[in-house]
Design a protein around this motif. Structure first.
Motif, mmCIF file in Angstrom:
data_model
loop_
_atom_site.group_PDB
_atom_site.id
_atom_site.type_symbol
_atom_site.label_atom_id
_atom_site.label_comp_id
_atom_site.label_asym_id
_atom_site.label_seq_id
_atom_site.Cartn_x
_atom_site.Cartn_y
_atom_site.Cartn_z
ATOM 1 N N TYR A 1 0.837 -1.199 0.000
ATOM 2 C CA TYR A 1 0.000 0.000 0.000
ATOM 3 C C TYR A 1 0.872 1.249 0.000
ATOM 4 N N TRP A 2 1.897 1.239 0.859
ATOM 5 C CA TRP A 2 2.838 2.373 0.963
ATOM 6 C C TRP A 2 3.538 2.605 -0.371
ATOM 7 N N LYS A 3 4.031 1.527 -0.969
ATOM 8 C CA LYS A 3 4.759 1.647 -2.236
ATOM 9 C C LYS A 3 3.847 2.170 -3.343
ATOM 10 N N ALA A 4 2.641 1.627 -3.430
ATOM 11 C CA ALA A 4 1.719 2.041 -4.483
ATOM 12 C C ALA A 4 1.385 3.525 -4.354
ATOM 13 N N ALA A 5 1.243 3.991 -3.118
ATOM 14 C CA ALA A 5 0.912 5.404 -2.900
ATOM 15 C C ALA A 5 2.043 6.300 -3.377
ATOM 16 N N TYR A 6 3.275 5.940 -3.053
ATOM 17 C CA TYR A 6 4.394 6.790 -3.459
ATOM 18 C C TYR A 6 4.731 6.639 -4.942
ATOM 19 N N VAL A 7 4.406 5.495 -5.530
ATOM 20 C CA VAL A 7 4.511 5.381 -6.993
ATOM 21 C C VAL A 7 3.543 6.371 -7.638
ATOM 22 N N THR A 8 2.330 6.462 -7.092
ATOM 23 C CA THR A 8 1.335 7.401 -7.603
ATOM 24 C C THR A 8 1.832 8.839 -7.488
ATOM 25 N N ILE A 9 2.361 9.189 -6.322
ATOM 26 C CA ILE A 9 2.872 10.546 -6.109
ATOM 27 C C ILE A 9 4.033 10.829 -7.045
ATOM 28 N N ASN A 10 4.921 9.867 -7.215
ATOM 29 C CA ASN A 10 6.079 10.076 -8.079
ATOM 30 C C ASN A 10 5.659 10.280 -9.533
ATOM 31 N N ARG A 11 4.639 9.563 -9.965
ATOM 32 C CA ARG A 11 4.153 9.743 -11.334
ATOM 33 C C ARG A 11 3.554 11.136 -11.520
ATOM 34 N N CYS A 12 2.851 11.607 -10.506
ATOM 35 C CA CYS A 12 2.322 12.977 -10.564
ATOM 36 C C CYS A 12 3.462 13.974 -10.671
ATOM 37 N N ASN A 13 4.510 13.773 -9.878
ATOM 38 C CA ASN A 13 5.658 14.677 -9.904
ATOM 39 C C ASN A 13 6.369 14.648 -11.252
ATOM 40 N N MET A 14 6.476 13.462 -11.841
ATOM 41 C CA MET A 14 7.118 13.351 -13.158
ATOM 42 C C MET A 14 6.327 14.114 -14.210
ATOM 43 N N LEU A 15 5.003 13.972 -14.168
ATOM 44 C CA LEU A 15 4.162 14.696 -15.122
ATOM 45 C C LEU A 15 4.289 16.201 -14.922
ATOM 46 N N LEU A 16 4.205 16.642 -13.677
ATOM 47 C CA LEU A 16 4.267 18.074 -13.390
ATOM 48 C C LEU A 16 5.599 18.675 -13.829
ATOM 49 N N SER A 17 6.674 17.905 -13.720
ATOM 50 C CA SER A 17 7.989 18.420 -14.089
ATOM 51 C C SER A 17 8.194 18.493 -15.594
ATOM 52 N N ARG A 18 7.295 17.853 -16.349
ATOM 53 C CA ARG A 18 7.447 17.803 -17.809
ATOM 54 C C ARG A 18 6.373 18.590 -18.553
ATOM 55 N N LEU A 19 5.535 19.289 -17.837
ATOM 56 C CA LEU A 19 4.453 20.028 -18.496
ATOM 57 C C LEU A 19 4.981 21.053 -19.494
ATOM 58 N N ASP A 20 6.108 21.667 -19.187
ATOM 59 C CA ASP A 20 6.665 22.682 -20.089
ATOM 60 C C ASP A 20 7.275 22.072 -21.345
ATOM 61 N N GLN A 21 7.447 20.755 -21.347
ATOM 62 C CA GLN A 21 8.024 20.083 -22.517
ATOM 63 C C GLN A 21 6.949 19.636 -23.510
ATOM 64 N N ILE A 22 5.708 19.845 -23.148
ATOM 65 C CA ILE A 22 4.587 19.416 -23.984
ATOM 66 C C ILE A 22 4.089 20.594 -24.812
ATOM 67 N N SER A 23 3.776 20.321 -26.076
ATOM 68 C CA SER A 23 3.214 21.352 -26.933
ATOM 69 C C SER A 23 1.703 21.420 -26.700
#
Length: 334
Positions: free
Chosen positions: A41-63
């Protein structure tokens, strides 16, 4: 709905089985810190958070083709999910690592004030930039109203549990009046309302009431469509809902196995659309006895009372379900 709640009574399996022994350990206060049952449960939650962070960090790279509104909508959804996941973790575990950037490094625990400040910041952004309307085809996505509603819930939990007057944010604090205004915004949006009949929120409860009280048609064996007033998965009460699949099988070999865990054990009866499962969620008699108002429809809508609904099925469940109480949930038995 908490993982360990007042409703959760029996272990899964037959009376002599110990398939989920840790549940009994928790109930009997034999739990200890060496048990790792929450690791996944702990791992799945932080995988979810990490994926959100990855997306947020790449928003400026998207057209975004000059569609800034679309960009902010995506950011709002990602920040809502990050806030929601941090909030659930904080409720379960107390002091948790706060992750606002994508990393594989070990992160130390943060103070509750810092965690809830970040949660509030994310939800404020989502409330100001999220979409106002979620269509049926978009069901499962997140609106600004969901962010406002969750912000109110976070305020209540933080100020109640930690005995605080306000919810901290980067730009000041959310007062009780401000939190209440977010809830009022949801109510006054015109997008949500209570389903007229409580029992129509759940498929089995709706069918049960229609057959017993409204002269509804009893479904034939093998029928897939029942006559009822079920409000449907997409209804006016849903502000935010996590979608689950209904494709789970009896052995839990496909997704959706939680329904199988909670459904009536080896259920041969489909009278009210009750599912066939493991019998792992008996309702406690204490919960039943908490209903003191005989006119409260929530009891009969929420709880399967086998002694009155199907005596023959009750006899089988009593023999084959561990810590049988005679009561199961209607909500998840469909």
């Amino acid at each position: 709905d908490n993982l360990f709640c007042d409703w959760r009574y029996n272990d899964d399996g037959t009376p002599n089985a110990d398939n989920y022994r840790w549940l009994s350990m928790y109930k009997d206060e034999l739990f200890n810190i060496e048990r790792d049952i929450m690791e996944d449960y702990w791992k799945a939650a932080y995988v979810t958070i990490n994926r959100c962070n990855m997306l947020l960090s790449r928003l400026d790279q998207i057209s975004w083709s000059n569609n800034e509104k679309r960009r902010k909508t995506i950011e709002a959804e990602a920040r809502f999910i990050r806030a929601y996941t941090h909030f659930v973790l904080a409720q379960f575990f107390g002091d948790i690592p706060l992750m606002l950037t994508s990393t594989t490094d070990a992160v130390a625990q943060s103070s509750p004030d810092d965690v809830y400040k970040a949660i509030a910041d994310d939800l404020i952004f989502a409330s100001e930039n999220g979409t106002e309307v979620i269509t049926e085809s978009e069901y499962g996505h997140i609106s600004c109203w969901a962010a406002k509603g969750l912000l109110g819930r976070v305020f209540l939990y933080y100020t109640g549990y930690y005995q605080k007057e306000e919810l901290p944010t980067t730009n000041g604090a959310i007062t009780k009046a401000a939190a209440l205004q977010h809830i009022e915004d949801v109510i006054n949006s015109g997008n949500f309302s209570l389903v007229p009949e409580y029992y129509n929120l759940w498929p089995s409860a709706s069918l049960y009431w229609n057959i017993k009280y409204n002269d509804g048609k009893v479904p034939e064996a093998g029928a897939t469509e029942f006559e009822s007033g079920y409000a449907g998965e997409v209804n006016t009460e849903n502000i935010f809902a996590i979608r689950y699949t209904f494709t789970g099988d009896y052995n839990g070999s496909t997704d959706g196995w939680r329904t199988e865990m909670w459904a009536l054990r080896d259920n041969p009866s489909k009278k009210y659309g009750y599912a066939n499962g493991w019998g792992g969620l008996c309702v406690t008699t204490d919960f039943i006895n908490s209903f003191t108002d005989t006119t409260d429809v929530r009891k009969e809508s929420s709880v399967i009372d086998l002694a009155t609904e199907d005596a023959s099925l009750a006899a089988y469940q009593q023999t084959n379900v561990k810590e049988y109480t005679g009561y199961f949930t209607k909500k998840y038995n469909a």
